[in-house]
Scaffold this motif. Sequence first.
Motif, PDB file in Angstrom:
ATOM      1  N   CYS A   1       0.837  -1.210   0.000  1.00  0.00           N
ATOM      2  CA  CYS A   1       0.000   0.000   0.000  1.00  0.00           C
ATOM      3  C   CYS A   1       0.867   1.254   0.000  1.00  0.00           C
ATOM      4  O   CYS A   1       0.604   2.211  -0.732  1.00  0.00           O
ATOM      5  N   ASP A   2       1.914   1.247   0.839  1.00  0.00           N
ATOM      6  CA  ASP A   2       2.799   2.412   0.907  1.00  0.00           C
ATOM      7  C   ASP A   2       3.560   2.608  -0.398  1.00  0.00           C
ATOM      8  O   ASP A   2       3.723   3.738  -0.875  1.00  0.00           O
ATOM      9  N   SER A   3       4.032   1.517  -0.994  1.00  0.00           N
ATOM     10  CA  SER A   3       4.788   1.636  -2.239  1.00  0.00           C
ATOM     11  C   SER A   3       3.904   2.120  -3.378  1.00  0.00           C
ATOM     12  O   SER A   3       4.318   2.970  -4.180  1.00  0.00           O
ATOM     13  N   ARG A   4       2.677   1.600  -3.454  1.00  0.00           N
ATOM     14  CA  ARG A   4       1.753   2.044  -4.500  1.00  0.00           C
ATOM     15  C   ARG A   4       1.357   3.505  -4.301  1.00  0.00           C
ATOM     16  O   ARG A   4       1.323   4.300  -5.254  1.00  0.00           O
ATOM     17  N   GLY A   5       1.072   3.883  -3.063  1.00  0.00           N
ATOM     18  CA  GLY A   5       0.696   5.265  -2.799  1.00  0.00           C
ATOM     19  C   GLY A   5       1.834   6.233  -3.063  1.00  0.00           C
ATOM     20  O   GLY A   5       1.642   7.304  -3.655  1.00  0.00           O
ATOM     21  N   SER A   6       3.045   5.864  -2.646  1.00  0.00           N
ATOM     22  CA  SER A   6       4.203   6.738  -2.864  1.00  0.00           C
ATOM     23  C   SER A   6       4.501   6.883  -4.344  1.00  0.00           C
ATOM     24  O   SER A   6       4.822   7.978  -4.829  1.00  0.00           O
ATOM     25  N   ARG A   7       4.373   5.796  -5.072  1.00  0.00           N
ATOM     26  CA  ARG A   7       4.631   5.866  -6.507  1.00  0.00           C
ATOM     27  C   ARG A   7       3.575   6.716  -7.210  1.00  0.00           C
ATOM     28  O   ARG A   7       3.887   7.488  -8.131  1.00  0.00           O
ATOM     29  N   ALA A   8       2.322   6.599  -6.779  1.00  0.00           N
ATOM     30  CA  ALA A   8       1.260   7.401  -7.397  1.00  0.00           C
ATOM     31  C   ALA A   8       1.494   8.889  -7.167  1.00  0.00           C
ATOM     32  O   ALA A   8       1.274   9.706  -8.069  1.00  0.00           O
TER      33      ALA A   8
ATOM     34  N   SER B   1      -8.747   2.129  -5.855  1.00  0.00           N
ATOM     35  CA  SER B   1      -7.940   1.575  -6.938  1.00  0.00           C
ATOM     36  C   SER B   1      -6.531   1.244  -6.457  1.00  0.00           C
ATOM     37  O   SER B   1      -5.987   0.182  -6.781  1.00  0.00           O
ATOM     38  N   LEU B   2      -5.935   2.146  -5.660  1.00  0.00           N
ATOM     39  CA  LEU B   2      -4.597   1.885  -5.129  1.00  0.00           C
ATOM     40  C   LEU B   2      -4.607   0.666  -4.219  1.00  0.00           C
ATOM     41  O   LEU B   2      -3.689  -0.173  -4.265  1.00  0.00           O
ATOM     42  N   TYR B   3      -5.644   0.564  -3.402  1.00  0.00           N
ATOM     43  CA  TYR B   3      -5.715  -0.586  -2.493  1.00  0.00           C
ATOM     44  C   TYR B   3      -5.910  -1.889  -3.263  1.00  0.00           C
ATOM     45  O   TYR B   3      -5.284  -2.907  -2.948  1.00  0.00           O
ATOM     46  N   ASP B   4      -6.772  -1.849  -4.277  1.00  0.00           N
ATOM     47  CA  ASP B   4      -6.998  -3.064  -5.067  1.00  0.00           C
ATOM     48  C   ASP B   4      -5.721  -3.505  -5.781  1.00  0.00           C
ATOM     49  O   ASP B   4      -5.418  -4.706  -5.858  1.00  0.00           O
ATOM     50  N   LYS B   5      -4.956  -2.544  -6.304  1.00  0.00           N
ATOM     51  CA  LYS B   5      -3.694  -2.894  -6.955  1.00  0.00           C
ATOM     52  C   LYS B   5      -2.698  -3.466  -5.944  1.00  0.00           C
ATOM     53  O   LYS B   5      -1.972  -4.412  -6.253  1.00  0.00           O
ATOM     54  N   SER B   6      -2.671  -2.894  -4.751  1.00  0.00           N
ATOM     55  CA  SER B   6      -1.768  -3.400  -3.717  1.00  0.00           C
ATOM     56  C   SER B   6      -2.147  -4.820  -3.318  1.00  0.00           C
ATOM     57  O   SER B   6      -1.283  -5.697  -3.179  1.00  0.00           O
ATOM     58  N   VAL B   7      -3.449  -5.058  -3.153  1.00  0.00           N
ATOM     59  CA  VAL B   7      -3.904  -6.399  -2.796  1.00  0.00           C
ATOM     60  C   VAL B   7      -3.609  -7.380  -3.930  1.00  0.00           C
ATOM     61  O   VAL B   7      -3.221  -8.533  -3.698  1.00  0.00           O
TER      62      VAL B   7
ATOM     63  N   VAL C   1      -0.449  20.758 -10.409  1.00  0.00           N
ATOM     64  CA  VAL C   1      -0.115  19.501  -9.728  1.00  0.00           C
ATOM     65  C   VAL C   1      -0.729  19.460  -8.338  1.00  0.00           C
ATOM     66  O   VAL C   1      -1.225  18.421  -7.881  1.00  0.00           O
ATOM     67  N   TYR C   2      -0.721  20.592  -7.652  1.00  0.00           N
ATOM     68  CA  TYR C   2      -1.312  20.658  -6.312  1.00  0.00           C
ATOM     69  C   TYR C   2      -2.799  20.343  -6.359  1.00  0.00           C
ATOM     70  O   TYR C   2      -3.318  19.566  -5.546  1.00  0.00           O
ATOM     71  N   ALA C   3      -3.491  20.949  -7.334  1.00  0.00           N
ATOM     72  CA  ALA C   3      -4.927  20.688  -7.465  1.00  0.00           C
ATOM     73  C   ALA C   3      -5.189  19.236  -7.830  1.00  0.00           C
ATOM     74  O   ALA C   3      -6.150  18.614  -7.344  1.00  0.00           O
ATOM     75  N   LEU C   4      -4.329  18.660  -8.660  1.00  0.00           N
ATOM     76  CA  LEU C   4      -4.491  17.259  -9.050  1.00  0.00           C
ATOM     77  C   LEU C   4      -4.327  16.333  -7.845  1.00  0.00           C
ATOM     78  O   LEU C   4      -5.136  15.415  -7.629  1.00  0.00           O
ATOM     79  N   LEU C   5      -3.316  16.577  -7.019  1.00  0.00           N
ATOM     80  CA  LEU C   5      -3.094  15.748  -5.841  1.00  0.00           C
ATOM     81  C   LEU C   5      -4.229  15.909  -4.826  1.00  0.00           C
ATOM     82  O   LEU C   5      -4.648  14.936  -4.187  1.00  0.00           O
ATOM     83  N   GLN C   6      -4.715  17.127  -4.670  1.00  0.00           N
ATOM     84  CA  GLN C   6      -5.826  17.364  -3.753  1.00  0.00           C
ATOM     85  C   GLN C   6      -7.077  16.637  -4.222  1.00  0.00           C
ATOM     86  O   GLN C   6      -7.822  16.057  -3.409  1.00  0.00           O
ATOM     87  N   ALA C   7      -7.333  16.672  -5.538  1.00  0.00           N
ATOM     88  CA  ALA C   7      -8.520  15.993  -6.063  1.00  0.00           C
ATOM     89  C   ALA C   7      -8.406  14.483  -5.878  1.00  0.00           C
ATOM     90  O   ALA C   7      -9.381  13.809  -5.507  1.00  0.00           O
ATOM     91  N   GLU C   8      -7.232  13.925  -6.128  1.00  0.00           N
ATOM     92  CA  GLU C   8      -7.051  12.486  -5.934  1.00  0.00           C
ATOM     93  C   GLU C   8      -7.139  12.109  -4.462  1.00  0.00           C
ATOM     94  O   GLU C   8      -7.624  11.028  -4.124  1.00  0.00           O
ATOM     95  N   ARG C   9      -6.668  12.987  -3.600  1.00  0.00           N
ATOM     96  CA  ARG C   9      -6.715  12.697  -2.164  1.00  0.00           C
ATOM     97  C   ARG C   9      -8.150  12.614  -1.652  1.00  0.00           C
ATOM     98  O   ARG C   9      -8.455  11.828  -0.749  1.00  0.00           O
TER      99      ARG C   9
END
Length: 413
Positions: A309-316, A361-367, A345-353
């Motif tokens: 989860c941490d690796s997928r989130g950090s990479r994203a 999606s990140l969790y499903d990929k990690s699993v 980029v700031y707005a993009l990260l805020q929207a994804e957050r």
Amino acid sequence: MVEKNRKILSGIVETIILCGKQNIALRGHEDDFGNFRVLLHYQAKYNQVLFEHLNTCNPRTKYTSPQIQNELISICGKIITDDLVAECNDAGVFGFMADEATDAATMEQMSLCVRFVDKTTSTVREEFLGFSSTTSTTGEVLANAFIDILTKLGVRTENMRGQGYYGASNMSGIHRGVQARIRQLIPETVYTHCKAHCLNLAIIHASKERYSKNMMDTVQQVAFAFSYSAKRLLLFQETLADDNISREAMAERTKLRSLCATRWSARADALHTFLASYSGHGVRSAFSGAWRHEGGRVQNGCTDIRFYCDSRGSRACSTGLVPLSNVLQAEECDLVKAVTDTRVVYALLQAERADDIVWDSLYDKSVGIAREVDIQPSAPDTLEGSRIVQMFRQIMLVRFGRETCIFLSWTIC
């Protein structure tokens, strides 16, 4: 005779310039077989005048000794620097930039660059003028050294309108920093903290979170373990050769990328390479076949669902920051473009957050990756909670007695 000597000297200078353009050393462990002499004799095969000079001239007038080589290098460097300084002065105004650099001998130097607009092409140029060796890194010493070097090179320091450094106190200090002391001499010089460095510092502070830090350390140890062992690397390449999917995902790379110690924005590529190879069983197969003591400890860190989860989130997150870092380091980038792209980029990260779909999606990929390597998702352990309960019980035991302590700790649990 003058024309002949000029042809000979031109061949020698061209060989030196070729070594400089290709960034190769002129001399090796044995001077007779250095790059300069080998290339010079190769050129003499097609230059009869140079061939006769190298084979029949007096050794004292051969113009190939190390002293003559160094003198010719200095002359070439001065010609290049003079041309750059003349173009900088013709621009009218310029910005000055400096950064710390450590050479192979661990000697600290400051690289000096100027930034100006070329009038002939109407483009922004950043040109390197040289290094400044300093015995001290205080703001006063560095500021005086910068002004003295620019003056000796012929740069009109009164035309300086901007200065850019990193954010260390000796450079950015408002009272004793380099920027403050230069502004005392040239009040028009506006200081700008390097925006790419600001972004790098922000990523460093964000990566201090414990789980992210542990994940980065694990990835780094895995990369080092394969980089410094020929047997492990060979086993990794053999397992990777049989996995077409992982090989394509790694863009035909055959090695893991280690994490950059200074440019944290460049860690996205290392994370991508690790995840691509690990999900395809390349690293995992090499774990079991080549690792013993150290590998077992690191492998245990890779068997936790939080690691994926941490690796997928950090990479994203870092994937969106890499293009921004490249934009901030481009020559054509100005303050307006830097602010605009940063806000995007700031707005993009805020929207994804704030988007649950992104997190799912990140969790499903990690699993998915975890299950590919036979790791089943599980809830986090309660070790931290048990430690807090034990600490709380000790405090309550001292203050209220054993019965109250048992009741409160049972309630918390």
